[in-house]
Design an enzyme around this catalytic site. Structure first.
Site, short mmCIF file in Angstrom:
data_model
loop_
_atom_site.label_atom_id
_atom_site.label_comp_id
_atom_site.label_asym_id
_atom_site.label_seq_id
_atom_site.Cartn_x
_atom_site.Cartn_y
_atom_site.Cartn_z
N ARG A 1 46.71 38.95 52.11
CA ARG A 1 46.05 37.64 52.21
C ARG A 1 45.99 36.91 50.88
NH1 ARG A 1 40.47 38.31 50.91
NH2 ARG A 1 39.78 40.46 51.05
N CYS B 1 44.13 42.53 40.19
CA CYS B 1 43.51 43.76 39.72
C CYS B 1 42.03 43.74 40.06
CB CYS B 1 43.75 43.85 38.22
SG CYS B 1 42.34 44.21 37.21
N CYS C 1 37.79 41.34 27.90
CA CYS C 1 38.91 42.24 28.21
C CYS C 1 39.54 42.85 26.96
CB CYS C 1 39.97 41.50 29.02
SG CYS C 1 39.33 40.89 30.58
#
Lengths: 381, 150
Positions: A187, A199, A80
């Site tokens: 949910r 995300c 990331c």
């Protein structure tokens, strides 16, 4: 070392673009950045491309159609934090006088659904069902709730804020506000984290062109300075994250966001109180609360109160994820940090339209992912 | 040669040889395997050639305690991605970090508990169970933790 400024930024909307090759997605962001900087492609002397799930020499393949000028083009991957690693290398190329004009761009096309777990996990972990990334975030959230009394409502409020901010960001995958009831009614994915609080990995691109600060005004009337760009991996026992199978119960080192942000504040000569906005790794809504604390925006245990008090909303003392965050934009992993840079540059130039943070002068971008790959960048007007 | 018919009991194999002690005939005696640094004393699950804490290479294999407390947990509500070998159709299950007396918390699936009423601090003990049968007909054994009945 020379001081370095960003003179152009570009972005390709985040989302799903079936049938559109990564070369086209990446090139659009690069062309936008070149135009923004009033720089010709032939003037770029070095390029770094961050990507995670794309093939060998994605950078060179993407840039070939702009002209084969023969410059070094290198792909970079750091989960990331890939985009930050690319930006850091472009920064170093300019700071060290290797190049005067360097390009950092990220492009990504992550396959639909959950990421292929064999990238990050051992085969036995996949077989045993221990390969769901949000399960790690969820266990950190549960621990924080137990230790500090953070609530599911506070976590939902982060998602509410970020979805609301995304409505005004045309580059976001989702641009839809949700009510707190809708978020808390979505949910459960991994308790206590819900579907509207996480995300989705996706596709997109972003780019930044850097040059020495001394030359920046040749290209733009609004250069933005890189005050710090710090990339590290997590220390031992500092973080619990993919693909760890055990965690020390004796040692607790400072987390990677703490380490990179302290170093970045130090290099930039500022403190968290000097920030006007931040874009962070809100891969789930709880993470953002933890990041408030790790960045020093508040004391440990006070992250939930920060969201309750509206401190991180647009108009608050330190707006966070004004772009809509990763929760709304999605995460094209290799491009993600450069997308944050795009947002902060727009904000510091005063060009962010409806989502503009008034009088923004200093912005911070933070990313954190698998194996504790983490980065913090601070930009100044 | 006399053809002796051996009754085919499936052979048990560990999900990873670095994780479970053998033999696997008496499941109540199976324990988790770890590696301890002889310099700083840090312990990790499984095999490790150097210490992640102090980079020392003088490591020893250790057997971990089988009882601990729930440090944190979540519930997997949906089938995990990839080649998951658990029950089909998928059954939601708890996943927890169990803090063992050896100075580490181990990530493990939870069993025999109400997934809607898990609590940090609950006491758990190791359980070794068959996860699936591999292509050679072996029972592949996985570690889990179940609540200690009080």
């Amino acid at each position: 070392m020379r001081e370095v400024s960003i003179v152009g930024v570009g972005i390709h909307k985040y989302g799903r673009f079936e049938g559109k090759p990564f070369q086209d997605i990446g090139r659009e962001a690069v062309i936008m950045a070149l135009k923004d900087a009033n720089i010709e492609w032939k003037d770029v002397q070095t390029a770094y491309c961050s990507r995670q799930r794309l093939p060998s020499s994605t950078g060179a393949k993407t840039l070939a159609d702009l002209g084969k000028t023969g410059i070094p083009i290198v792909d970079i991957e750091a989960a990331c934090a890939s985009g930050a690693a690319a930006l850091k290398h472009a920064y170093m190329a300019v700071a060290s006088e290797f190049s005067d004009i360097a390009l950092a761009f990220g492009v990504e096309k992550v396959p639909r659904g959950f990421m292929d777990p064999s990238f990050d996990y051992s085969q036995w972990q996949v077989h045993a069902g221990m390969s769901t990334n949000p399960s790690y975030w969820a266990m950190k959230a549960r621990r924080h709730m137990e230790k500090y009394g953070t609530t599911e409502l506070q976590i939902a409020k982060v998602a509410y804020k970020n979805h609301k901010n995304s409505v005004h960001n045309p580059y976001s995958m989702y641009q839809k506000a949700f009510t707190l009831e809708e978020i808390l009614g979505s949910r459960l994915v991994c308790d206590p984290i819900r579907l509207l609080e996480i995300c989705a990995p996706n596709e997109g691109a972003a780019a930044a062109i850097v040059c020495p600060k001394s030359m920046a005004r040749k290209f733009t009337s609004k250069p933005i300075d890189i005050a710090a760009v710090v990339h590290q991996t997590a220390l031992y026992a500092a973080d619990f994250r993919v693909p760890q199978t055990s965690l020390s119960a004796k040692i607790a080192n400072p987390g990677p966001t703490v380490v990179t942000s302290r170093k970045a504040y130090d290099e930039a000569g500022i403190g968290p109180e000097d920030l006007d906005l931040a874009e962070v790794q809100d891969t789930d809504a709880f993470c953002e609360i933890e990041i408030y604390e790790d960045l020093g925006l508040c004391e440990y245990g006070e992250g939930g109160r920060l969201i309750d008090d509206g401190v991180t909303e647009i108009g608050g003392k330190i707006p966070v994820s004004v772009s809509g965050g990763l929760i709304s934009k999605g995460e094209p992993v290799g491009a993600s940090h450069l997308g944050q840079i795009f947002e902060i540059v727009c904000q510091l130039r005063g060009e962010a339209g409806v989502r503009q943070v008034a009088n923004a002068k200093v912005g911070l971008a933070q990313v954190l992912g698998a194996v504790g790959q983490c980065a913090t960048t601070i930009l100044k007007k | 040669m006399v053809d002796t018919k051996i009754s085919k009991q499936p052979k048990r194999v560990p999900i990873s040889e670095d994780l479970l002690t053998t033999p696997l005939d008496r499941l109540e005696e199976v324990r988790l395997k770890g590696t301890k640094c002889r310099s700083c004393g840090e312990v990790v699950l499984g095999k490790s050639t150097a210490c992640q804490n102090c980079a020392n290479q003088d490591m020893e294999a250790v057997v971990l305690g089988n009882k601990g407390k729930l440090y944190s947990y979540t519930v997997l509500r949906h089938r995990p991605p990839g080649d998951y070998k658990g029950p089909e159709p998928f059954v939601p299950f708890g996943l927890g970090l169990i803090e063992l007396p050896d100075g580490l918390s181990v990530l493990a699936p939870l069993t025999g508990c109400d997934i809607d009423n898990l609590k940090i601090g609950m006491e758990f003990e190791l359980l070794t169970e068959k996860l699936y049968q591999d292509e050679d007909g072996n029972d592949v054994m996985m570690f889990l933790f179940k609540p200690i009945q009080t």
